[in-house]
Design a protein around this motif. Sequence first.
Motif, PDB file in Angstrom:
ATOM      1  N   LYS A 168      65.404  34.073  64.839  1.00 30.36           N
ATOM      2  CA  LYS A 168      64.202  34.907  64.737  1.00 30.36           C
ATOM      3  C   LYS A 168      63.092  34.333  65.585  1.00 30.36           C
ATOM      4  N   CYS A 169      62.305  35.239  66.190  1.00 36.64           N
ATOM      5  CA  CYS A 169      61.091  34.802  66.880  1.00 36.64           C
ATOM      6  C   CYS A 169      59.942  35.633  66.315  1.00 36.64           C
ATOM      7  N   GLU A 170      59.082  35.004  65.567  1.00 35.07           N
ATOM      8  CA  GLU A 170      57.988  35.717  64.919  1.00 35.07           C
ATOM      9  C   GLU A 170      56.655  35.320  65.540  1.00 35.07           C
ATOM     10  N   ILE A 171      55.909  36.321  65.984  1.00 45.48           N
ATOM     11  CA  ILE A 171      54.590  36.058  66.564  1.00 45.48           C
ATOM     12  C   ILE A 171      53.549  36.474  65.530  1.00 45.48           C
ATOM     13  N   PHE A 172      52.889  35.498  64.932  1.00 44.08           N
ATOM     14  CA  PHE A 172      51.868  35.793  63.922  1.00 44.08           C
ATOM     15  C   PHE A 172      50.518  35.911  64.605  1.00 44.08           C
ATOM     16  N   THR A 173      49.806  37.006  64.290  1.00 40.43           N
ATOM     17  CA  THR A 173      48.544  37.228  64.975  1.00 40.43           C
ATOM     18  C   THR A 173      47.528  37.824  64.009  1.00 40.43           C
ATOM     19  N   ASP A 174      46.371  38.253  64.544  1.00 36.77           N
ATOM     20  CA  ASP A 174      45.344  38.755  63.628  1.00 36.77           C
ATOM     21  C   ASP A 174      45.397  40.274  63.457  1.00 36.77           C
ATOM     22  N   ASN A 223      66.890  38.893  75.990  1.00 40.68           N
ATOM     23  CA  ASN A 223      67.222  39.639  74.785  1.00 40.68           C
ATOM     24  C   ASN A 223      66.809  38.918  73.500  1.00 40.68           C
ATOM     25  N   VAL A 224      65.552  38.539  73.427  1.00 39.71           N
ATOM     26  CA  VAL A 224      65.018  37.924  72.210  1.00 39.71           C
ATOM     27  C   VAL A 224      64.248  38.993  71.430  1.00 39.71           C
ATOM     28  N   PRO A 225      64.727  39.397  70.258  1.00 38.34           N
ATOM     29  CA  PRO A 225      63.941  40.342  69.456  1.00 38.34           C
ATOM     30  C   PRO A 225      62.689  39.640  68.950  1.00 38.34           C
ATOM     31  N   VAL A 226      61.529  40.264  69.169  1.00 38.08           N
ATOM     32  CA  VAL A 226      60.267  39.623  68.795  1.00 38.08           C
ATOM     33  C   VAL A 226      59.624  40.398  67.647  1.00 38.08           C
ATOM     34  N   HIS A 227      59.278  39.690  66.598  1.00 37.94           N
ATOM     35  CA  HIS A 227      58.617  40.317  65.452  1.00 37.94           C
ATOM     36  C   HIS A 227      57.120  39.977  65.497  1.00 37.94           C
ATOM     37  N   VAL A 228      56.301  40.985  65.801  1.00 38.39           N
ATOM     38  CA  VAL A 228      54.849  40.781  65.841  1.00 38.39           C
ATOM     39  C   VAL A 228      54.281  41.129  64.479  1.00 38.39           C
ATOM     40  N   ARG A 229      53.629  40.199  63.825  1.00 32.72           N
ATOM     41  CA  ARG A 229      53.143  40.459  62.463  1.00 32.72           C
ATOM     42  C   ARG A 229      51.868  39.694  62.149  1.00 32.72           C
ATOM     43  N   SER A 230      51.236  40.065  61.048  1.00 31.49           N
ATOM     44  CA  SER A 230      49.957  39.463  60.696  1.00 31.49           C
ATOM     45  C   SER A 230      50.136  38.087  60.054  1.00 31.49           C
ATOM     46  N   SER A 231      49.247  37.174  60.394  1.00 37.28           N
ATOM     47  CA  SER A 231      49.318  35.857  59.761  1.00 37.28           C
ATOM     48  C   SER A 231      48.543  35.851  58.440  1.00 37.28           C
ATOM     49  N   PHE A 232      47.867  36.981  58.144  1.00 39.67           N
ATOM     50  CA  PHE A 232      47.043  37.009  56.932  1.00 39.67           C
ATOM     51  C   PHE A 232      47.696  37.734  55.759  1.00 39.67           C
ATOM     52  N   GLU A 234      51.856  39.396  54.120  1.00 38.75           N
ATOM     53  CA  GLU A 234      53.319  39.264  54.185  1.00 38.75           C
ATOM     54  C   GLU A 234      53.997  40.533  54.709  1.00 38.75           C
ATOM     55  N   GLU A 235      53.201  41.527  55.085  1.00 32.94           N
ATOM     56  CA  GLU A 235      53.757  42.812  55.544  1.00 32.94           C
ATOM     57  C   GLU A 235      54.637  42.633  56.783  1.00 32.94           C
ATOM     58  N   GLU A 236      55.653  43.501  56.879  1.00 33.98           N
ATOM     59  CA  GLU A 236      56.444  43.542  58.105  1.00 33.98           C
ATOM     60  C   GLU A 236      55.566  44.084  59.220  1.00 33.98           C
ATOM     61  N   GLY A 237      55.710  43.565  60.420  1.00 37.17           N
ATOM     62  CA  GLY A 237      54.926  44.062  61.541  1.00 37.17           C
ATOM     63  C   GLY A 237      55.743  45.011  62.401  1.00 37.17           C
ATOM     64  N   THR A 238      55.716  44.790  63.709  1.00 34.42           N
ATOM     65  CA  THR A 238      56.469  45.625  64.650  1.00 34.42           C
ATOM     66  C   THR A 238      57.555  44.787  65.322  1.00 34.42           C
ATOM     67  N   MET A 239      58.780  45.328  65.371  1.00 41.05           N
ATOM     68  CA  MET A 239      59.862  44.659  66.086  1.00 41.05           C
ATOM     69  C   MET A 239      59.868  45.130  67.534  1.00 41.05           C
ATOM     70  N   VAL A 240      59.821  44.217  68.475  1.00 42.75           N
ATOM     71  CA  VAL A 240      59.937  44.564  69.896  1.00 42.75           C
ATOM     72  C   VAL A 240      61.359  44.212  70.304  1.00 42.75           C
ATOM     73  N   VAL A 241      62.123  45.247  70.634  1.00 36.89           N
ATOM     74  CA  VAL A 241      63.581  45.075  70.784  1.00 36.89           C
ATOM     75  C   VAL A 241      64.131  45.907  71.943  1.00 36.89           C
ATOM     76  N   TYR A 242      65.429  45.748  72.197  1.00 39.81           N
ATOM     77  CA  TYR A 242      66.098  46.631  73.148  1.00 39.81           C
ATOM     78  C   TYR A 242      66.081  48.052  72.619  1.00 39.81           C
ATOM     79  N   GLU A 243      66.047  48.960  73.550  1.00 38.42           N
ATOM     80  CA  GLU A 243      66.042  50.377  73.199  1.00 38.42           C
ATOM     81  C   GLU A 243      67.344  50.761  72.497  1.00 38.42           C
TER      82      GLU A 243
END
Length: 405
Positions: A168-174, A223-232, A234-243
């Motif tokens: 998993k690659c999770e990008i936690f942001t605001d 081909n790294v699926p990236v999960h962009v989500r909030s650091s504040f 526990e909600e699921e964010g957006t998956m950036v993936v292959y089409e």
Amino acid sequence: MALIVQKFGGTSVGDLDKIRNVAERIARTYDQGNDMVVVLSAMSGETDKLLGLAGKITGFPDKREIDVLITTGEQVSISLMVITLQSMGYKACSILGHQAGILTDSSFTRARILDIKATRIKELLAEKTIVIVAGFQGADKKGDITTLGRGGSDTSAVAVAAALKADKCEIFTDVDGIYTADPNICSKASKLDRISYDEMLEMASLGAKVLQIRSVEFAKKYNVPVHVRSSFNEEEGTMVVYEDANMEKVVVSGVTHNKNEARITLSKVPDRPGIAKQILEPIANARIGVDMIIQNTRAGNMTDLTFTVPKPDFEAALEIERKVAEKIGAEEVIGDSNIAKVSVVGVGMRSHSGVASKMFSTLAAENINILMISTSEIRISCVIEEKYTELAVRALHTAFGLDAS
Ligand code: ASP
Ligand code: MG
């Protein structure tokens, strides 16, 4: 048990309390039995502060020294994070870009990653240590410190995830994830569960605030699926993936806007071979990026050429073209910085027709004049007067069925 790479941005580690929160979050995932590599940005505002100091000395500081300077921001945040984790009783270790084996080219302040020799990270993981990596930085083959461009920690995280073949690659942001439009101007915008790499790249103006564009190119390449989500939360964010096939069912995934361009027109240019080169080459030589270009014909072997440049480069580009116009005998140079580009983006456009006409009729219904048009396989963009940006985004969001119910 999985190998998880997480990245936390500057606002998530902005002060000691926030660092503590992130440490607890890292610890929770570690306690579930996962191997953890965490990439951090500098505490918010730090990089700007350091750049400001250099700027007080000279307007043109040496880029190699700038990189030595601004990489210290991340050195602070990673050590504070490790000290926090250790105080909580966890085994953690901080490593800088070169210690993590991040090899880059030598373009200081905007280096590209060439290779990652993740031996050190793997050794630390083998002894169950939480590895905290300095984002944004690497070193060239001489060992000189480099940085990956502003927002580059995202790219560090994706690259480390690719090198380690992380689960998993999770990008936690605001923010909670990627939205169908900028929620600040379109209250009916909603969070996307999934978006393809290509859509994300085309949505640069919307996405770039969330992910460094280069990290998306990297993720796509490896081909790294990236999960962009909030650091504040526990909600699921957006998956950036292959089409995938399902994505094509949606015609338009998002509406973006960009107020950061200006346009320049050279009118009544003698129409002969080499004219576009004469107009645009000096712009390229000045390292100014051109986005859209339009040429139309006039009577009497004359043509008009219009192009757009980033707003900060507008005055410089105008100056260049005034000289060009004189040289090639163009009648006039007209500049306009009160423009905006609105775009609709979606992989579904490949298999659906009528998207462009729907976009044009939607703008027409709002009495918005289209000044320029450009397209790619999965994007249609129109340049309009800046003052209509918000109206255009909302109207298109509604017209393409994106309004949250
Ligand atoms: N600290 C760097 C910046 O402000 C890198 C990052 O935050 O991703 O651009
Ligand atoms: Mg960022």
